[in-house]
Design an enzyme around this catalytic site. Structure first.
Site, short mmCIF file in Angstrom:
data_model
loop_
_atom_site.label_atom_id
_atom_site.label_comp_id
_atom_site.label_asym_id
_atom_site.label_seq_id
_atom_site.Cartn_x
_atom_site.Cartn_y
_atom_site.Cartn_z
N LYS A 1 28.53 12.58 60.55
CA LYS A 1 29.34 11.91 61.57
C LYS A 1 30.46 11.16 60.85
O LYS A 1 30.18 10.19 60.13
CB LYS A 1 28.51 10.92 62.38
CG LYS A 1 27.35 11.52 63.17
CD LYS A 1 26.53 10.39 63.79
CE LYS A 1 25.42 10.93 64.69
NZ LYS A 1 24.54 9.82 65.19
N GLU B 1 24.31 11.91 76.74
CA GLU B 1 24.79 13.17 76.17
C GLU B 1 24.61 14.35 77.11
O GLU B 1 24.64 15.50 76.68
CB GLU B 1 24.11 13.41 74.82
CG GLU B 1 24.50 12.33 73.81
CD GLU B 1 23.96 12.56 72.43
OE1 GLU B 1 23.11 13.47 72.26
OE2 GLU B 1 24.36 11.85 71.51
#
Length: 436
Positions: free
Chosen positions: A337, A209
């Site tokens: 999500k 990330e």
């Protein structure tokens, strides 16, 4: 979300590469008004056991990670069902997809195939109405999010010895999303200098990330580095701190213990560890601090800590699991999500349930991201007030941040960047994140 009623005239899908160089699905939808929309499907590495089923090809090609079968389902069975029908509303479309699949976890057609169609349809419907997606979903949308900026990576997202997955700074003292990104980037630059001087250039390697992956194992050392970097950038008092622990990945179900930095702890030992870190490092949010099935432990930590406790693997954006958590008092925040549940409607239902229960909502990317910035629109549409989309580097991360900057400009004077959402006397019961 009410959609207009153009006719679906085309559906197609292809493999594209995510930020890890692995295939994921990109779906195109065409309407009879000569409109076309596209959506990419992100993919997780640190996945919860209860997530909807991501269909992969297996075999040797791409190491088994290909998604040609999912693409074929879009071009085949899903197209045969949807082409020629009217795009009447999102819920009807998504219900049709779920019923067509016919399994509890969307494994027959693949949650990635279903989600790609769901997201592309939502974007097409917004374009048909000549509206940005956030406005098509919520006509009153105006709240920009505080970014949870992941500057140090560990766990399954990095090749170092940190067991916790993310070490996060939150620019709560900014006045706008642009200033939030500015001061976060400056802290990241200071962190790079400190890491280079202290550990050498190997410490500047990054995880999935975009955060740095220094050769350390103690979570206190990582948190100290964040505090030191904020001070070096001159922004003490304008940041708070957070963790994503992803604890299921270092939990041993046979002994009911967790191993962190070489030390083994039971549930009570982990709660004691977190309480110490909260007090020492101004931590205001912890994601997945315990195993994904430990609803009782989550409830105990939520009551004891007084901070935001976020359920990711615990809830998997699943309304059924979230309802169980709400009843038990497990966590006080939902990590949101959409690919965990597999359709936009179901994900929106989970967010609505969380808000009604007084839980906060943190909209999140996945570690296997694409350049599609859709979650930037969705976090504004939800009024969630918090987004987690990685470090302020790399195109798949900055695409979301840059979209938020544009949304802020589009909203103009109505745009609201939250005051410190964690500056409440009692943080243990969550609260409506739109209150800012």
């Amino acid at each position: 979300m009410t959609l207009p009623s153009p006719v679906i005239t085309g559906l197609s899908a292809r493999e594209v590469l995510d930020c890890r160089g692995l295939p994921t699905l990109q779906v195109d939808i065409e309407l009879d008004e000569a409109l076309q929309a596209t959506a990419d499907v992100p993919s997780g590495r640190s996945t919860g056991a209860n997530e909807a089923f991501e269909l992969r090809d297996g075999g040797d090609r791409f190491g088994g990670f290909g998604v040609l079968r999912a693409a074929d389902h879009v071009a085949g069975e899903i197209s045969e069902t949807l082409i020629g029908t009217r795009l009447s509303d999102q819920r009807t479309l998504d219900r049709t997809l779920v019923e067509l699949d016919g399994t509890d976890d969307k494994r027959r057609l693949g949650a990635n195939a279903i989600l790609g169609v769901s997201l592309a349809a939502a974007r097409a419907a917004a374009a048909y109405r000549d509206l940005p997606l956030y406005r098509a979903i919520n006509s009153n949308a105006h709240l920009l999010p505080v970014p949870l900026v992941n500057l140090i990576n560990g766990g399954k997202h990095a090749s170092n010895d940190l067991d916790f997955q993310e070490f996060i700074v939150l620019p709560v003292g900014a006045d706008s999303i642009l200033e939030a990104l500015q001061i976060s980037s400056e802290v990241n630059l200071c962190l790079a200098g400190i890491l280079l001087e202290r550990y050498g250039k190997v410490a500047l390697n990054t995880g999935d990330e975009g955060g740095f992956a220094p050769p350390i194992s103690d979570p206190r050392e990582a948190l100290s580095l964040l505090h030191e970097s904020v001070a070096a950038a001159g922004y003490e008092g304008r940041f708070r701190y957070g963790l994503d622990c992803a604890a299921s990945h270092y939990y041993d179900p046979e002994t009911a213990t967790y191993t962190v930095a070489g030390s083994r702890r039971d549930r009570d030992g982990m709660i004691d560890l977190y309480q110490g870190l909260i007090a020492e490092y101004d931590i205001v949010t912890i994601e997945d601090p315990l195993d994904e099935e430990d609803f009782e432990g989550f409830a105990e930590l939520t009551a004891a800590s007084g901070i935001q406790i976020v359920g990711d693997d615990l809830f998997t954006t699943n309304p059924e699991r979230l309802a169980r958590g709400i009843e038990a008092g497990s966590a006080n925040s939902l990590l949101w999500k959409f690919n965990q549940i597999g359709t936009l409607s179901e994900a929106l239902d989970a967010a609505d349930m969380a808000h009604k229960a007084g839980y906060t909502v943190v909209v999140s990317e996945r570690s296997g991201e694409t350049e599609d910035p859709m979650i930037a629109d969705l976090v504004v549409a939800l009024g969630a007030g918090q987004i987690k989309t990685g470090a302020p580097v790399r195109g798949e991360r900055t695409a979301k941040y840059n979209r938020l900057i544009r949304i802020s400009e589009e909203l103009g004077d109505s745009a609201l960047y939250p005051e410190d959402p964690f500056a409440r006397e009692d943080r243990s019961t969550g609260g409506d994140p739109a209150d800012g």
